[in-house]
Design a protein around this motif. Sequence first.
Motif, PDB file in Angstrom:
ATOM      1  N   ARG A 132       0.834  -1.216   0.000  1.00  0.00           N
ATOM      2  CA  ARG A 132       0.000   0.000   0.000  1.00  0.00           C
ATOM      3  C   ARG A 132       0.868   1.266   0.000  1.00  0.00           C
ATOM      4  O   ARG A 132       0.526   2.267  -0.651  1.00  0.00           O
ATOM      5  CB  ARG A 132      -0.928  -0.019   1.225  1.00  0.00           C
ATOM      6  N   TRP A 135       1.960   2.133  -3.504  1.00  0.00           N
ATOM      7  CA  TRP A 135       0.945   2.847  -4.284  1.00  0.00           C
ATOM      8  C   TRP A 135       0.805   4.287  -3.812  1.00  0.00           C
ATOM      9  O   TRP A 135       0.489   5.185  -4.607  1.00  0.00           O
ATOM     10  CB  TRP A 135      -0.399   2.121  -4.185  1.00  0.00           C
ATOM     11  N   VAL A 164      -6.731   2.943  -9.073  1.00  0.00           N
ATOM     12  CA  VAL A 164      -7.167   1.551  -8.987  1.00  0.00           C
ATOM     13  C   VAL A 164      -6.226   0.749  -8.086  1.00  0.00           C
ATOM     14  O   VAL A 164      -6.674  -0.043  -7.244  1.00  0.00           O
ATOM     15  CB  VAL A 164      -7.229   0.918 -10.394  1.00  0.00           C
ATOM     16  N   GLY A 165      -4.921   0.965  -8.259  1.00  0.00           N
ATOM     17  CA  GLY A 165      -3.949   0.232  -7.444  1.00  0.00           C
ATOM     18  C   GLY A 165      -4.100   0.515  -5.960  1.00  0.00           C
ATOM     19  O   GLY A 165      -4.058  -0.412  -5.130  1.00  0.00           O
ATOM     20  N   SER A 166      -4.296   1.774  -5.603  1.00  0.00           N
ATOM     21  CA  SER A 166      -4.454   2.147  -4.197  1.00  0.00           C
ATOM     22  C   SER A 166      -5.713   1.532  -3.603  1.00  0.00           C
ATOM     23  O   SER A 166      -5.694   0.984  -2.493  1.00  0.00           O
ATOM     24  CB  SER A 166      -4.511   3.673  -4.061  1.00  0.00           C
ATOM     25  N   ASN A 167      -6.810   1.615  -4.347  1.00  0.00           N
ATOM     26  CA  ASN A 167      -8.065   1.043  -3.855  1.00  0.00           C
ATOM     27  C   ASN A 167      -7.988  -0.473  -3.713  1.00  0.00           C
ATOM     28  O   ASN A 167      -8.486  -1.041  -2.737  1.00  0.00           O
ATOM     29  CB  ASN A 167      -9.219   1.418  -4.801  1.00  0.00           C
ATOM     30  N   CYS A 168      -7.345  -1.117  -4.684  1.00  0.00           N
ATOM     31  CA  CYS A 168      -7.191  -2.578  -4.605  1.00  0.00           C
ATOM     32  C   CYS A 168      -6.316  -2.973  -3.421  1.00  0.00           C
ATOM     33  O   CYS A 168      -6.579  -3.997  -2.762  1.00  0.00           O
ATOM     34  CB  CYS A 168      -6.591  -3.105  -5.906  1.00  0.00           C
ATOM     35  N   ALA A 169      -5.285  -2.193  -3.135  1.00  0.00           N
ATOM     36  CA  ALA A 169      -4.422  -2.475  -1.989  1.00  0.00           C
ATOM     37  C   ALA A 169      -5.198  -2.363  -0.683  1.00  0.00           C
ATOM     38  O   ALA A 169      -5.012  -3.174   0.235  1.00  0.00           O
ATOM     39  CB  ALA A 169      -3.228  -1.514  -1.986  1.00  0.00           C
ATOM     40  N   ASP A 170      -6.076  -1.356  -0.596  1.00  0.00           N
ATOM     41  CA  ASP A 170      -6.920  -1.219   0.598  1.00  0.00           C
ATOM     42  C   ASP A 170      -7.885  -2.394   0.724  1.00  0.00           C
ATOM     43  O   ASP A 170      -8.110  -2.913   1.822  1.00  0.00           O
ATOM     44  CB  ASP A 170      -7.707   0.092   0.532  1.00  0.00           C
ATOM     45  N   ILE A 171      -8.455  -2.801  -0.403  1.00  0.00           N
ATOM     46  CA  ILE A 171      -9.387  -3.934  -0.392  1.00  0.00           C
ATOM     47  C   ILE A 171      -8.674  -5.214   0.022  1.00  0.00           C
ATOM     48  O   ILE A 171      -9.214  -6.017   0.797  1.00  0.00           O
ATOM     49  CB  ILE A 171     -10.043  -4.102  -1.778  1.00  0.00           C
ATOM     50  N   LEU A 172      -7.451  -5.412  -0.470  1.00  0.00           N
ATOM     51  CA  LEU A 172      -6.678  -6.599  -0.095  1.00  0.00           C
ATOM     52  C   LEU A 172      -6.439  -6.651   1.415  1.00  0.00           C
ATOM     53  O   LEU A 172      -6.563  -7.708   2.045  1.00  0.00           O
ATOM     54  CB  LEU A 172      -5.345  -6.615  -0.839  1.00  0.00           C
TER      55      LEU A 172
END
Length: 205
Positions: A132, A135, A164-172
């Motif tokens: 995270r 990103w 998108v990368g930041s949001n996906c990292a938060d979701i992960l």
Amino acid sequence: MYVYSDAEDTSGSGISVLNFLIIGALCGFIIAISVIGLLATAAKLVQDKSGKFWILGTFMSIFNVTCVVFMCLFIWCVELSESNCYGGYFVQNFFFHAFCVSFDSFILYRAYGTCGWNQYVLWGSVVLVLHRIGWWAADLKESYGYWDSGIRTCGYYQNPNTAVGSNCADILADVFSTAISLGFNLQYLNTNWMNTLKIIIQENS
């Protein structure tokens, strides 16, 4: 802030006065919640005689403080001028990601404690936080404020890839912490799916 609006009465930022008031009210509400959270955390730290709460309390305090700072900067960035357009949005973006990383760290640390301080969970959490942060750095480089001389207002370019990368990292981080907490607690639930649902809700609230 460069926002298209059909309203006739607008501020110098291009956002309608009504929208500005709504944004201000919402930001104020969020700030109030964060301040209440800080006070509750401080009270808990004072009452904690065992000394076991201070790490969790520190995480909670950091994400509440960064949330307050980000909300204040969000309101300030509505009226940025040419001289502080780039710098203002850079600082705002910095604290936005600081809030996200501190909150991810909080939920991952909580999951780490829930599973009994498992070292594999610890290393998985470290990897997710570093991911995270990567990103965070990328978005600071690729997303920026810019001055539009044609309409004399400060705009903001958000890079779609880093968004998108930041949001996906938060979701992960959220999925990982929820899965760890749920997996550890399943052994105590006796296949009661209502209790399972309660844990999922608690981990994502």
